[in-house]
Enzyme design. Structure first.
Site, PDB file in Angstrom:
ATOM      1  N   GLY A 101       0.833  -1.203   0.000  1.00  0.00           N
ATOM      2  CA  GLY A 101       0.000   0.000   0.000  1.00  0.00           C
ATOM      3  C   GLY A 101       0.862   1.245   0.000  1.00  0.00           C
ATOM      4  O   GLY A 101       2.069   1.180  -0.237  1.00  0.00           O
ATOM      5  N   GLU A 478      -6.513   7.177 -27.630  1.00  0.00           N
ATOM      6  CA  GLU A 478      -6.290   6.025 -26.755  1.00  0.00           C
ATOM      7  C   GLU A 478      -7.280   4.900 -27.099  1.00  0.00           C
ATOM      8  O   GLU A 478      -6.915   3.724 -27.110  1.00  0.00           O
ATOM      9  CB  GLU A 478      -6.393   6.454 -25.279  1.00  0.00           C
ATOM     10  CG  GLU A 478      -6.181   5.358 -24.258  1.00  0.00           C
ATOM     11  CD  GLU A 478      -4.872   4.580 -24.390  1.00  0.00           C
ATOM     12  OE1 GLU A 478      -3.981   4.968 -25.164  1.00  0.00           O
ATOM     13  OE2 GLU A 478      -4.759   3.531 -23.731  1.00  0.00           O
ATOM     14  N   LYS A 600       5.630  -5.641 -23.846  1.00  0.00           N
ATOM     15  CA  LYS A 600       5.172  -4.712 -22.820  1.00  0.00           C
ATOM     16  C   LYS A 600       6.066  -3.482 -22.775  1.00  0.00           C
ATOM     17  O   LYS A 600       5.603  -2.366 -22.613  1.00  0.00           O
ATOM     18  CB  LYS A 600       5.154  -5.418 -21.453  1.00  0.00           C
ATOM     19  CG  LYS A 600       4.654  -4.568 -20.313  1.00  0.00           C
ATOM     20  CD  LYS A 600       3.156  -4.335 -20.413  1.00  0.00           C
ATOM     21  CE  LYS A 600       2.624  -3.366 -19.385  1.00  0.00           C
ATOM     22  NZ  LYS A 600       1.336  -2.780 -19.793  1.00  0.00           N
TER      23      LYS A 600
END
Ligand code: M6R
Length: 605
Positions: A101, A478, A600
């Protein structure tokens, strides 16, 4: 993001923990570590690198003891180094914590603790936690009291596991806005951020709720509400799914998991390190010429960012496709030029080449990336992390929406610095920023059926035309990239006003044209464009406001979306495009996680 596991039981904790950590490798990580407790001593081993390598070098799985915690880290605060790897410990080396987190107030807590003579060794936000607990123990509190008190001081998101030599038969855990699950076993109990880490050991699981804390021993566990301190029961569920399904959190593909993760990743992207955001704004303000440079999706985010900088901070900038930066602007760069590079990976060759060139000409290099320790973070004078966590699908989804959200926050900071907009406008924009995660949640809920229907209608089309105006041009671009790279259907996208200068000639009966029409100042003009296209036989798909009955009537297919600030619509309006692209790929039998010919991270020129 990070993966955490804890174990308490009859077995050797470290061995079980390392096996569980390996189950978390699919999430992506840069470092790993284990801590155990044995004979009132803490044993901690950690490093950067792959689990197997670290284990071979440091013997993670040989640490003694029946209780322990372990971690795979995806860096958010501090580079991926040994010292920043988890577990983190306190000054007395008796408390070890692993965390997934982002803590928003760690700088302030660190300062308070440093004033109380605590020594910090890492650059992480997590390290404040063991020191906060240590502070409670110093004051005579029990571990449970000290842990609870520490949790109440934390702002931000966390899934935590902690061990302490003061109570060597217990494991402490807590969650807020990050998942955490107790694995219930015979002669042991575990805790993990992800059910994949538990499936080998047990199928009986307790899903902790937000702001729950747990005190876990080998035969029992108690759950306590952090806010009130009262005990609470949570049901035990039998989770009979495969590891593969669990890795994707029940979704058939990583891409879909990542699309549905966006409310959370956006929440994390609102938790930026304020001092870096300030620095970025200050350095942008000093430039005479500003470039926003990126490739693919990151370029589309740059385009959205340039509208935000201009409209909020009144700062003009040039959004540039990275591979075109040197040919187009190379000869005009100088010491008064600022280049803000946007790159999820921070390793894209086109971006790094542009930056090398700019650096040689004394430009100020700034970065926005998702990857701590990437080359971009090393070449940038200042950079900001978008906190989206690892993205496994090749198509950028959650990282795009986070990039746009971070750029919006940068623009707002700059607007304040330059005194360019009224206080009420800034306040309004800030309120809208904070609402974004919830609005995206709504978008996901409200559009899930419609996007599938639309994908069906578009599936056999030979090509798709997409139009937007103003900042929605970046949404259209996009949308084009997502649909094209996943479904292999050729798409073209234009600013709507430009279509009449040539592209309109491709329109004939039933050619699909997708219009991005949020309720902004260009709505009327967009209606004109829709009429123009329909008059030529186009099949008009419109993404517009959910209450816009006029648009609904006009469209052949309508997707209604909740309202947000116009400068934030690239976030909310990109989501249906992501889903349409995903469904098109699946319907056509393609793998949405691994589109053909793509990597990627493109590290070649
Ligand atoms: O890591 P980066 O953000 O620099 O990557 C840039 C592009 O390669 C990337 O966005 C690519 O276009 C994706 N496939 C888009 O989905």
């Amino acid at each position: 993001m990070c993966g955490i596991v804890g174990y308490v039981g009859d077995g050797q904790a470290s061995d079980i923990l390392v096996r569980s950590l390996k189950r978390l490798e699919y999430r992506g990580y840069d470092s790993a570590g284990v801590a155990t407790c044995y004979q009132n001593r803490l044993f901690v081993e950690k490093d950067s690198g792959k689990i197997e390598e670290i284990n071979n070098k440091l013997g993670l799985d040989t640490l003694p003891g029946h209780v322990g915690v372990a971690h795979t880290r995806w860096a958010t605060h501090g580079a991926p180094t040994k010292v920043n790897a988890h577990p983190h410990t306190d000054c007395t080396n008796t408390i070890a914590v692993v965390h997934n987190g982002v803590l928003e107030n760690f700088m302030q807590l660190k300062k308070e603790l440093t004033d109380l003579n605590h020594t910090f060794v890492s650059k992480t936000d997590t390290e404040v936690i063991p020191h906060l607990v240590e502070e409670g123990l110093r004051a005579g509190e029990s571990v449970e009291q000290a842990f609870l008190k520490a949790l109440r001081k934390l702002e931000g998101s966390y899934a935590l596991a902690m061990i302490s030599t003061s109570e060597p038969d217990k494991l402490y855990a807590a969650r807020k806005e990050a998942p955490l699950i107790i694995g219930v076993g015979k002669g042991f109990n575990m805790v993990a951020s992800d059910i994949t880490a538990l499936l080998d050991m047990t199928q009986e699981m307790v899903f902790l709720h937000d702001r729950d804390m747990a005190v876990i021993s080998k035969d029992s566990y108690r759950i306590i509400k952090i806010d009130t301190g009262e005990g609470v029961e949570r049901p035990v569920k039998t989770v009979a799914i495969s590891v593969e399904t669990a890795e994707k959190q029940g979704h058939p593909h990583f891409m879909l998991k990542e699309i549905y993760e966006q409310p959370q990743t956006l929440r994390d992207s609102l938790r930026l390190q304020q001092q870096y955001l300030d620095l970025l704004a200050e350095l942008l303000d000093k430039g005479r010429v500003i470039f926003l440079v990126g490739a693919g999706t990151s370029y589309n985010a740059c385009l959205a960012g340039s509208y935000q900088l201009s409209q909020l901070a009144r700062l003009p900038s040039f959004p540039v496709i990275a591979s075109e930066f040197i040919p187009n602007y190379g000869s005009s760069l100088g010491a008064d030029t600022v280049v803000l590079a946007v790159s999820q990976s921070g390793e894209t060759a086109d971006v790094l080449t542009a930056l090398d060139f700019a650096r040689m000409r004394a430009c100020t290099i700034l970065g926005l990336t998702n990857t701590v320790g990437s080359t971009l973070t090393r070449v940038a004078r200042a950079y900001i992390l978008q906190n989206s966590g690892p993205e496994i699908g090749v198509a950028a989804t959650k990282t795009f929406t986070s990039q746009v959200l971070v750029l919006a926050q940068t623009a707002l900071r700059l607007a304040r610095l330059r005194g360019k907009i009224a206080q009420f406008e800034m306040d309004e924009f800030k309120t809208e920023l904070l609402k974004i995660p919830r609005i995206v949640e709504e978008v996901l809920m409200k559009t899930s059926v419609k996007v599938k229907e639309l994908a069906k209608a578009l599936m056999s089309k030979p090509f798709i035309f997409i139009l937007g105006r103003g900042i929605s041009t970046s949404t259209a671009y996009e949308g084009r990239l997502k649909i094209m790279e996943l479904s292999y259907i050729p798409c073209i996208a234009y600013p709507a006003g430009e279509s009449k200068h040539g592209p309109i000639s491709v329109i004939e009966e039933s050619v699909p044209v997708v219009f991005v029409v949020p309720p902004d100042e260009y709505r009327k003009l967009n209606i004109g464009s829709i009429m123009e296209m329909k008059a030529r036989g186009a099949y008009a798909v419109v993404l517009g406001d959910e209450a816009d009955s006029e648009l609904m009537e006009l469209a052949d297919f309508y997707i209604g979306l909740p309202k947000t600030h116009p400068l934030l619509t690239p976030i909310t309006y990109a989501v249906p495009f992501q889903l349409i692209a995903y469904h098109l790929a699946v319907m056509k039998g393609y793998d949405p996680d691994k589109p053909r010919n793509l990597a990627k991270s493109v590290t070649v020129l």
